[in-house]
Design a protein around this motif. Sequence first.
Motif, mmCIF file in Angstrom:
data_model
loop_
_atom_site.group_PDB
_atom_site.id
_atom_site.type_symbol
_atom_site.label_atom_id
_atom_site.label_comp_id
_atom_site.label_asym_id
_atom_site.label_seq_id
_atom_site.Cartn_x
_atom_site.Cartn_y
_atom_site.Cartn_z
ATOM 1 N N MET A 18 0.807 -1.219 0.000
ATOM 2 C CA MET A 18 0.000 0.000 0.000
ATOM 3 C C MET A 18 0.835 1.262 0.000
ATOM 4 N N VAL A 19 0.255 2.311 -0.550
ATOM 5 C CA VAL A 19 0.733 3.681 -0.376
ATOM 6 C C VAL A 19 -0.363 4.405 0.384
ATOM 7 N N GLY A 20 -0.085 4.778 1.617
ATOM 8 C CA GLY A 20 -1.104 5.369 2.479
ATOM 9 C C GLY A 20 -1.062 6.882 2.476
ATOM 10 N N ILE A 21 -2.238 7.488 2.283
ATOM 11 C CA ILE A 21 -2.387 8.944 2.378
ATOM 12 C C ILE A 21 -3.484 9.225 3.392
ATOM 13 N N PRO A 22 -3.202 9.070 4.682
ATOM 14 C CA PRO A 22 -4.244 9.257 5.704
ATOM 15 C C PRO A 22 -4.731 10.694 5.736
ATOM 16 N N LEU A 23 -6.022 10.850 5.996
ATOM 17 C CA LEU A 23 -6.631 12.173 5.990
ATOM 18 C C LEU A 23 -7.112 12.614 7.371
ATOM 19 N N PHE A 24 -7.677 11.692 8.165
ATOM 20 C CA PHE A 24 -8.132 12.094 9.497
ATOM 21 C C PHE A 24 -8.411 10.850 10.334
ATOM 22 N N GLY A 25 -8.693 11.091 11.617
ATOM 23 C CA GLY A 25 -9.109 10.014 12.520
ATOM 24 C C GLY A 25 -8.065 8.926 12.683
ATOM 25 N N GLU A 26 -8.548 7.678 12.735
ATOM 26 C CA GLU A 26 -7.678 6.529 12.986
ATOM 27 C C GLU A 26 -6.871 6.123 11.767
ATOM 28 N N GLN A 27 -7.084 6.805 10.644
ATOM 29 C CA GLN A 27 -6.390 6.430 9.413
ATOM 30 C C GLN A 27 -4.873 6.555 9.549
ATOM 31 N N HIS A 28 -4.423 7.558 10.292
ATOM 32 C CA HIS A 28 -2.979 7.706 10.510
ATOM 33 C C HIS A 28 -2.415 6.498 11.253
ATOM 34 N N ASP A 29 -3.152 6.010 12.254
ATOM 35 C CA ASP A 29 -2.696 4.836 12.999
ATOM 36 C C ASP A 29 -2.720 3.592 12.128
ATOM 37 N N ASN A 30 -3.768 3.445 11.318
ATOM 38 C CA ASN A 30 -3.866 2.272 10.441
ATOM 39 C C ASN A 30 -2.681 2.190 9.488
ATOM 40 N N GLN A 88 3.996 5.690 3.756
ATOM 41 C CA GLN A 88 3.047 6.730 4.145
ATOM 42 C C GLN A 88 3.458 8.076 3.570
ATOM 43 N N LEU A 89 2.458 8.834 3.094
ATOM 44 C CA LEU A 89 2.667 10.178 2.564
ATOM 45 C C LEU A 89 1.819 11.169 3.342
ATOM 46 N N ASP A 90 2.277 12.411 3.380
ATOM 47 C CA ASP A 90 1.561 13.476 4.084
ATOM 48 C C ASP A 90 0.725 14.254 3.086
ATOM 49 N N ILE A 91 -0.578 14.267 3.271
ATOM 50 C CA ILE A 91 -1.483 14.931 2.341
ATOM 51 C C ILE A 91 -1.222 16.424 2.268
ATOM 52 N N ARG A 92 -0.679 17.010 3.362
ATOM 53 C CA ARG A 92 -0.476 18.459 3.394
ATOM 54 C C ARG A 92 0.685 18.901 2.527
ATOM 55 N N THR A 93 1.662 18.021 2.329
ATOM 56 C CA THR A 93 2.841 18.374 1.533
ATOM 57 C C THR A 93 2.998 17.478 0.309
ATOM 58 N N SER A 111 3.264 15.888 -3.180
ATOM 59 C CA SER A 111 3.572 16.330 -4.539
ATOM 60 C C SER A 111 3.541 15.119 -5.451
ATOM 61 N N SER A 112 3.520 15.363 -6.754
ATOM 62 C CA SER A 112 3.503 14.257 -7.713
ATOM 63 C C SER A 112 4.777 13.422 -7.602
ATOM 64 N N LYS A 113 5.905 14.080 -7.299
ATOM 65 C CA LYS A 113 7.162 13.348 -7.156
ATOM 66 C C LYS A 113 7.123 12.412 -5.945
ATOM 67 N N ASP A 114 6.510 12.875 -4.853
ATOM 68 C CA ASP A 114 6.406 12.035 -3.653
ATOM 69 C C ASP A 114 5.591 10.774 -3.946
ATOM 70 N N LEU A 115 4.450 10.945 -4.570
ATOM 71 C CA LEU A 115 3.588 9.803 -4.865
ATOM 72 C C LEU A 115 4.250 8.870 -5.875
ATOM 73 N N LEU A 116 4.905 9.439 -6.879
ATOM 74 C CA LEU A 116 5.589 8.627 -7.886
ATOM 75 C C LEU A 116 6.700 7.805 -7.247
ATOM 76 N N ARG A 117 7.450 8.427 -6.352
ATOM 77 C CA ARG A 117 8.546 7.726 -5.662
ATOM 78 C C ARG A 117 8.010 6.621 -4.756
ATOM 79 N N ALA A 118 6.915 6.904 -4.055
ATOM 80 C CA ALA A 118 6.328 5.904 -3.164
ATOM 81 C C ALA A 118 5.818 4.700 -3.946
ATOM 82 N N LEU A 119 5.162 4.953 -5.079
ATOM 83 C CA LEU A 119 4.667 3.849 -5.907
ATOM 84 C C LEU A 119 5.810 3.005 -6.453
ATOM 85 N N GLU A 120 6.854 3.652 -6.935
ATOM 86 C CA GLU A 120 8.004 2.907 -7.455
ATOM 87 C C GLU A 120 8.637 2.055 -6.353
ATOM 88 N N THR A 121 8.606 2.575 -5.114
ATOM 89 C CA THR A 121 9.205 1.836 -4.000
ATOM 90 C C THR A 121 8.429 0.560 -3.693
#
Length: 336
Positions: A197-209, A221-226, A228-238
């Motif tokens: 998985m590539v997790g982009i938690p938004l609120f509540g218990e999602q961060h813990d999950n 895990q990625l931070d929705i507040r920061t 970027s397309s490069k972050d998501l692309l790098r996470a998927l490749e990983t």
Amino acid sequence: MENLFMKFSDTWLNICKEAALNQELIARLRKARLNVLIADAIGPRGELLAELLEIPLVYTLCFYPGYTMEKYSGGLLVPPSYVPVILSGLGGQMTFIEREMEDFLQSSGDNGVVMFSLASMINNLTDKTANAIASALAQIPQKVRCSTSVVYTLSLRSLMNNFIEIHLIVGHPKTKAFITHGGANGIYEAIHHGVPMVGIPLFGEQHDNIAHMVAKGAAVQLDIRTLSSKDLLRALETVISNPLYKKNAMWLSTIHHDQLMKPLDRAVFWIEFVMRHKGAKHLRPLAHNLTWYQYHSLDIIGFLLAGVATVMFLVIKCCLLAYQMFVKMGMKKKRE
């Protein structure tokens, strides 16, 4: 047509009132000790009687247009993508959705598919974030299955559909990764099928999950507040290129499947258990036996207030007695 339905509504309202307010009928039915109520979904009276008698309800057929009665009175789940709506002329084997999906998945070749779903949380994304996600997904060699139309800048390599269940995609052998907000259902789907998985938690218990999945080595895990397309692309490749993520996801899947009995069999057992033991009241929390004032802790509040009032009364009484003693002593001294 509206007037016709209003007339039927008034008719059923009167029938329900006559049934519910007929104490003799209700008493006779309770005395019969019925185990189940079998009714047609033509009107709401069967559901009402089952509720009053506190017994299970079984429909003999699904009849009401749009399954309105079955959904709102009987509490049945009848998604139109799986259960054909009455008067639609469709049968129970609606395979066109599966065929469309299978063709899309098979056309991905060796690169496979990435599943993207933030469920209802997608409405919380800004245009900037949505475009960043779309930009990243457009750059990967895998095809993308989106459960929302918000990511609107994807190329023709994507398929967007709001009513296909996630497990149909996540559980497919072609699926390489799952981009999720970290909801419990999505997490369990990914664990069940062994998908990283590539997790982009938004609120509540999602961060813990997502944090739990990261700790198990099955997610990034990625931070929705920061984000970027490069972050998501790098996470998927990983998670796709590094076989360790797939290995850890499969390890969690193996543990998840190693159970004494299948979840469906366990659900059936407990349903039948409750029926055999007439509601299994011995399993109900004792809080259900509380009176309304106990439930709201009014007895405790009353006791505490009474205790405080008693203490205040004693303190004031003691002060008055002391004051009276000092006054008497002062007057005695003046007389002397």
